[in-house]
Motif scaffolding. Sequence first.
Motif, PDB file in Angstrom:
ATOM      1  N   GLN A  46       0.828  -1.202   0.000  1.00  0.00           N
ATOM      2  CA  GLN A  46       0.000   0.000   0.000  1.00  0.00           C
ATOM      3  C   GLN A  46       0.865   1.257   0.000  1.00  0.00           C
ATOM      4  OE1 GLN A  46      -2.662   0.290   3.366  1.00  0.00           O
ATOM      5  NE2 GLN A  46      -3.854   1.948   2.459  1.00  0.00           N
ATOM      6  N   ASP A  73      -9.555  11.748  -1.354  1.00  0.00           N
ATOM      7  CA  ASP A  73     -10.415  10.793  -2.037  1.00  0.00           C
ATOM      8  C   ASP A  73     -10.822   9.697  -1.051  1.00  0.00           C
ATOM      9  OD1 ASP A  73      -9.893  12.326  -4.252  1.00  0.00           O
ATOM     10  OD2 ASP A  73      -8.602  10.856  -5.231  1.00  0.00           O
ATOM     11  N   LYS A  74     -11.974   9.112  -1.258  1.00  0.00           N
ATOM     12  CA  LYS A  74     -12.538   8.134  -0.322  1.00  0.00           C
ATOM     13  C   LYS A  74     -11.548   6.995  -0.054  1.00  0.00           C
ATOM     14  CE  LYS A  74     -16.572   5.133   0.393  1.00  0.00           C
ATOM     15  NZ  LYS A  74     -16.767   5.563   1.781  1.00  0.00           N
ATOM     16  N   ASP A  75     -11.295   6.741   1.216  1.00  0.00           N
ATOM     17  CA  ASP A  75     -10.446   5.635   1.688  1.00  0.00           C
ATOM     18  C   ASP A  75      -9.015   5.704   1.159  1.00  0.00           C
ATOM     19  OD1 ASP A  75     -12.635   4.530   3.047  1.00  0.00           O
ATOM     20  OD2 ASP A  75     -13.261   3.403   1.280  1.00  0.00           O
ATOM     21  N   SER A  76      -8.556   6.906   0.814  1.00  0.00           N
ATOM     22  CA  SER A  76      -7.209   6.999   0.242  1.00  0.00           C
ATOM     23  C   SER A  76      -6.159   7.430   1.254  1.00  0.00           C
ATOM     24  CB  SER A  76      -7.196   7.983  -0.936  1.00  0.00           C
ATOM     25  OG  SER A  76      -7.276   9.331  -0.494  1.00  0.00           O
ATOM     26  N   GLU A  93     -10.543  13.540   5.984  1.00  0.00           N
ATOM     27  CA  GLU A  93     -11.450  12.602   5.317  1.00  0.00           C
ATOM     28  C   GLU A  93     -12.284  13.285   4.244  1.00  0.00           C
ATOM     29  OE1 GLU A  93     -13.701  10.930   8.462  1.00  0.00           O
ATOM     30  OE2 GLU A  93     -12.042   9.705   9.252  1.00  0.00           O
ATOM     31  N   TYR A 148      -8.979  14.730  11.738  1.00  0.00           N
ATOM     32  CA  TYR A 148      -9.268  13.622  10.826  1.00  0.00           C
ATOM     33  C   TYR A 148     -10.540  13.891  10.024  1.00  0.00           C
ATOM     34  CZ  TYR A 148      -5.699  10.729  13.091  1.00  0.00           C
ATOM     35  OH  TYR A 148      -4.509  10.237  13.567  1.00  0.00           O
ATOM     36  N   ALA A 151      -2.191  10.672   0.741  1.00  0.00           N
ATOM     37  CA  ALA A 151      -3.571  10.578   0.261  1.00  0.00           C
ATOM     38  C   ALA A 151      -3.602  10.979  -1.206  1.00  0.00           C
ATOM     39  CB  ALA A 151      -4.489  11.478   1.081  1.00  0.00           C
ATOM     40  N   LEU A 167      -3.509   7.216   3.932  1.00  0.00           N
ATOM     41  CA  LEU A 167      -2.641   6.241   4.594  1.00  0.00           C
ATOM     42  C   LEU A 167      -1.795   6.987   5.617  1.00  0.00           C
ATOM     43  CD1 LEU A 167      -1.363   3.415   4.899  1.00  0.00           C
ATOM     44  CD2 LEU A 167       0.248   4.063   3.090  1.00  0.00           C
TER      45      LEU A 167
END
Length: 517
Positions: free
Chosen positions: A243, A295-298, A291, A287, A315, A300
Amino acid sequence: MSIRKEFLTGLEERRAKLRAGGGESRHAKRREKGMLSARERLDNFFDADTFQEWGMHVDHSCHEFGMENKPMPCDGVVTGVGRVGGRPAASFSQDATVGGGALGMRHSKKICDIMDYALESGMPFVAINDSGGARIQEAVDSLSGYGQVFYRNVMLSGCVPQIGVIAGNCAGGAAYSPALMDFLVMTRENANMFICGPQVIKAATGVDCTMEEIGSAAANASISGNVHFVADDDQHAMQIVQQLLSYLPQNNAENPPHALVEDLCLDPDLSMNDVVPENIKDPMDMYAVIERIADKDSFLEVHREFAPNIIVGFARVDGVVAGIIANQPNVKAGTLDIDASDKAARFIRFCNAFNIPLLTLVDVPGFLPGVGQEQGGIIRHGAKMLFAYASATVPKITVIIRKAYGGSYLAMCSRDLKADMVFAWPTAEIAVMGAEGAVNVLYRKELAAADDKAAMREQFIQEYRDRFASPYLAASHGMITDVIVPAQTRAVVSLALQNTLNKSETRPPKKHGLIPL
């Protein structure tokens, strides 16, 4: 003419024996602990069937060191090149079932060879550490082997990404190679990393301690800050490395792997308007801002368990890879202390070395006051952030969310440190110091003479914020690119990143600057 069958049979038999490492019984004991073998770790890391091994037939029986009849398949380390997500990477994986994975001359030569190849070919280097340390029987030659590895760590630094995985023992001098790398991943169980163990510490200082206190993943991640990611097990560790690499360029001559989109999402995000608490004294969770921008769920996060008063991580924003640095008001009010300064400066330096744009989100009241901080060198450590930001030539975008006071305003990438664009929310306060402290200085006489001191103080505080701390004042002086409503933040950041991707900045010629280490 076809090759004779016995040659093929002999080759396969030899390979099978070498792949077996220290034997099934030793591997079985490790499996009981939930540990993968050296080769299984590589299998989990590389794309299927892409690993090309180097030096499989190196087998140091060590006759010259009195180790006759002690075969060491592959000399205790598996090295080679494969593909991760379709992109090449070089790696080694130490085999603790062979001589404890201890490093000797040929062991180190295999590692150095693959490191040289990673540098010459411009690909990331991943080190999977699981070793008992230096091979005692090889004396100074094993120390020389470590020295050669350390030298190459420094040569690779800033040229190709270096990621270390601590998946077993990593003690003494062996710990310095991971320490010279960019990111460290450590498994929560079955791994330790330290210079001096509990017994040595007891003998030298008389202090009793446990391995959990000094060498565990928890200690290295949250207290010393040596480790950036803690993994649940070996498989999880390799997933984290995969990742992480997905955000990084192959080398310092390339751009990160942006996944640019044709149609930018520039719609306002009205939920962002509700992120800031009505009372400026109430803590805010940064956070929630990250968020909504990423981008969604990007996102780290890096170094999550260390110095949590500042957040750093990678991100994507409409596909553009960015390094995010953000104050976290929920921890220590978001102040910058020694550890937070070191954490941020190191991350900024990495992003700059590998062409990754920087996005800074600001809500900082100042540097953490205290005798311990002053005596610990907060001046020197805080200066690292100033140096890191000022020396960075990648795109730098800053958003001031709420407060930015004094030197900490500058340390969080102000326009003066050559941020390309600085945006502020209407809630932002930008000033030499906070309103309450400033009122004590500016209106001391008036407060002393007031009948209703509390009401007068509130009046002066509001007057100070309007006159001396307003984002519009900073904007009128050219310190702010624009004052934006929170709902516009993602769109504004996305456009800013897109518009600075081709940024090119040169600096005065010199060997290197002198960061205040």
